[in-house]
Design a protein around this motif. Sequence first.
Motif, PDB file in Angstrom:
ATOM      1  N   LEU A   1       0.805  -1.219   0.000  1.00  0.00           N
ATOM      2  CA  LEU A   1       0.000   0.000   0.000  1.00  0.00           C
ATOM      3  C   LEU A   1       0.840   1.272   0.000  1.00  0.00           C
ATOM      4  CD1 LEU A   1      -2.815   1.355   0.233  1.00  0.00           C
ATOM      5  CD2 LEU A   1      -2.598   1.146   2.714  1.00  0.00           C
TER       6      LEU A   1
ATOM      7  N   LEU B   1      -6.402  -3.636   5.469  1.00  0.00           N
ATOM      8  CA  LEU B   1      -6.596  -4.110   4.101  1.00  0.00           C
ATOM      9  C   LEU B   1      -7.674  -5.175   3.997  1.00  0.00           C
ATOM     10  CD1 LEU B   1      -3.177  -4.191   2.248  1.00  0.00           C
ATOM     11  CD2 LEU B   1      -4.879  -2.399   2.423  1.00  0.00           C
TER      12      LEU B   1
ATOM     13  N   GLU C   1     -10.842  -3.261   4.003  1.00  0.00           N
ATOM     14  CA  GLU C   1     -11.019  -2.587   2.714  1.00  0.00           C
ATOM     15  C   GLU C   1     -11.462  -3.578   1.651  1.00  0.00           C
ATOM     16  OE1 GLU C   1     -11.115   0.501   2.180  1.00  0.00           O
ATOM     17  OE2 GLU C   1     -10.239   1.308   4.013  1.00  0.00           O
TER      18      GLU C   1
ATOM     19  N   SER D   1     -15.038  -3.476  -0.353  1.00  0.00           N
ATOM     20  CA  SER D   1     -15.152  -3.471  -1.811  1.00  0.00           C
ATOM     21  C   SER D   1     -16.073  -4.576  -2.303  1.00  0.00           C
ATOM     22  CB  SER D   1     -13.764  -3.610  -2.448  1.00  0.00           C
ATOM     23  OG  SER D   1     -13.233  -4.895  -2.220  1.00  0.00           O
TER      24      SER D   1
ATOM     25  N   HIS E   1     -12.224   4.403   8.232  1.00  0.00           N
ATOM     26  CA  HIS E   1     -11.050   3.782   8.850  1.00  0.00           C
ATOM     27  C   HIS E   1     -10.426   4.712   9.892  1.00  0.00           C
ATOM     28  CE1 HIS E   1      -6.577   2.487   8.481  1.00  0.00           C
ATOM     29  NE2 HIS E   1      -7.185   1.747   9.393  1.00  0.00           N
TER      30      HIS E   1
ATOM     31  N   VAL F   1      -4.496  -3.968  -3.549  1.00  0.00           N
ATOM     32  CA  VAL F   1      -4.286  -2.518  -3.568  1.00  0.00           C
ATOM     33  C   VAL F   1      -4.515  -1.960  -4.968  1.00  0.00           C
ATOM     34  CG1 VAL F   1      -2.528  -0.705  -3.358  1.00  0.00           C
ATOM     35  CG2 VAL F   1      -2.753  -2.450  -1.584  1.00  0.00           C
TER      36      VAL F   1
ATOM     37  N   GLN G   1      -8.345  -2.349  -5.996  1.00  0.00           N
ATOM     38  CA  GLN G   1      -9.247  -1.483  -5.253  1.00  0.00           C
ATOM     39  C   GLN G   1      -8.817  -0.026  -5.293  1.00  0.00           C
ATOM     40  OE1 GLN G   1     -11.922  -3.025  -4.463  1.00  0.00           O
ATOM     41  NE2 GLN G   1     -10.979  -4.992  -4.985  1.00  0.00           N
TER      42      GLN G   1
ATOM     43  N   LEU H   1      -6.402   1.504  -3.765  1.00  0.00           N
ATOM     44  CA  LEU H   1      -6.219   2.011  -2.414  1.00  0.00           C
ATOM     45  C   LEU H   1      -4.984   2.893  -2.324  1.00  0.00           C
ATOM     46  CD1 LEU H   1      -6.928  -1.247  -0.366  1.00  0.00           C
ATOM     47  CD2 LEU H   1      -8.506   0.632  -0.843  1.00  0.00           C
ATOM     48  N   LYS H   2      -5.087   3.964  -1.543  1.00  0.00           N
ATOM     49  CA  LYS H   2      -3.966   4.858  -1.307  1.00  0.00           C
ATOM     50  C   LYS H   2      -3.961   5.264   0.159  1.00  0.00           C
ATOM     51  CE  LYS H   2      -3.824   6.829  -5.970  1.00  0.00           C
ATOM     52  NZ  LYS H   2      -3.881   8.093  -6.761  1.00  0.00           N
TER      53      LYS H   2
END
Length: 323
Positions: free
Chosen positions: A103, A166, A169, A173, A181, A315, A318, A320-321
Motif C-alpha cells: 500500500l 486491508l 477494505e 469493496s 477507517h 491494492v 481497489q 487504495l492509497k
Amino acid sequence: MTLKSTTRIFLAAALASVSLAAVADYPDKPVRVIVPFAPGGTTDIIARVVADQIQVSLGQPMIVENRGGAGGMLGATEIARSQADGYTVGIATVSTTAAVPSLNPKTPYDPTVDFTSIINIAATPNVLAVHPSFPAKDFKAFLQLVKANPGKYSFASSGAGGIGHLQMELFKSITNTFITHIPYRGAGPALTDTIAGQVPIIFDNLPSALPFIKDNRLLALAVAAPNRLPMLPNVPTFKELGLEPVNRMAYYGLHGPKNLPRPVVAKLHASVKKTLENPATRKRIEETGSIVIGNTPEQFAAETKAEYAVYKRVVEQQKLKLD
C-alpha cells in the motif's frame, strides 16, 4: 604474486576465519527481538511466548523490544537495516511483509529481498467484532446496517496498511459498503478504544481480541479461518458468508536482515522448532487462537512472497492509497 596481493589474500582469510568463529560461537551476547507493534497485540503475545523459551536453548537472553508505528513499518525497517549478525531479529507479519509495502510506495524496504526468513511460528485467524452496544448483533444485521448507513460507522485497525485495514477494505469493496477507517499505532491501542466504545468496529487478529470476546466486551461477527473455531463455534467464517477472498489468516514468523549467515539461521530455526515441539508452549500459543506452523526457512520465504503478491493485487484492484 606481489606482496600486496598476498597481503590482501591473507587479510581476507583472516577475516573469514574470524567471521566463522563468531558464527560458531553464536550467540555470545543477548539477542534483540523487535516486535513492530505496540505491546498487547497478537504479534507481541506470540513473540514473548516464544522468546521466553528459546533463550533457554540459546543460552542468551532474548530481549523483546516493541517498535510500533506506521502499521509496523518502523519496526520492520529497523530489522531490515540491522547488522546481519543474528543479534537483531524480529517478528514478520502479513502487515509488515505484505500489506504495508503493497500500500505504501514509500516503504523503505522490499519485503521480497531485504529480509532473511527463519521460520513461520504460527498462523492466526482474524475476526470482525463490534462493541456490545452496536445495534447489530450478528453478521447479517451488521451488513444490512452498514449498507443502509454509508459513512456513519467507523472501524479501528492496528495502522494504515495493516492486515486489519486491508482485509476490511477488501470486505468493503466486495460488499459495496463504506465504513470509515481509524488507524492506531498497534492492535493494543485499537482494541482499547473499541472496548471502550470510542470506535464501534474492529477487524483484528483473534489472539489479541479473544479474551475480550470471552468476557463479552466484544461481540464476534465473523472469522477469517478455514473452518469454524472450537472457541467460537457459533461464529461463521467469511467463506460460509460468501466472502472467501477475505478468509485469509495472518502469519507470525521470525526473520532477520538480508544476508543473515546460514549457520545463524539454522541455529535460530532449530531453537524455535524445538520450542514449538514443547507441549506447554504449543498449548500457550493455541490458547490464543493460533495454529502452530514451524516450517522451513525456504517455505516461510515462499509464503511471504506469495502473500505480498496477493495484497499488491488487492491494492491495485481497489485503487487504495494512504490517506
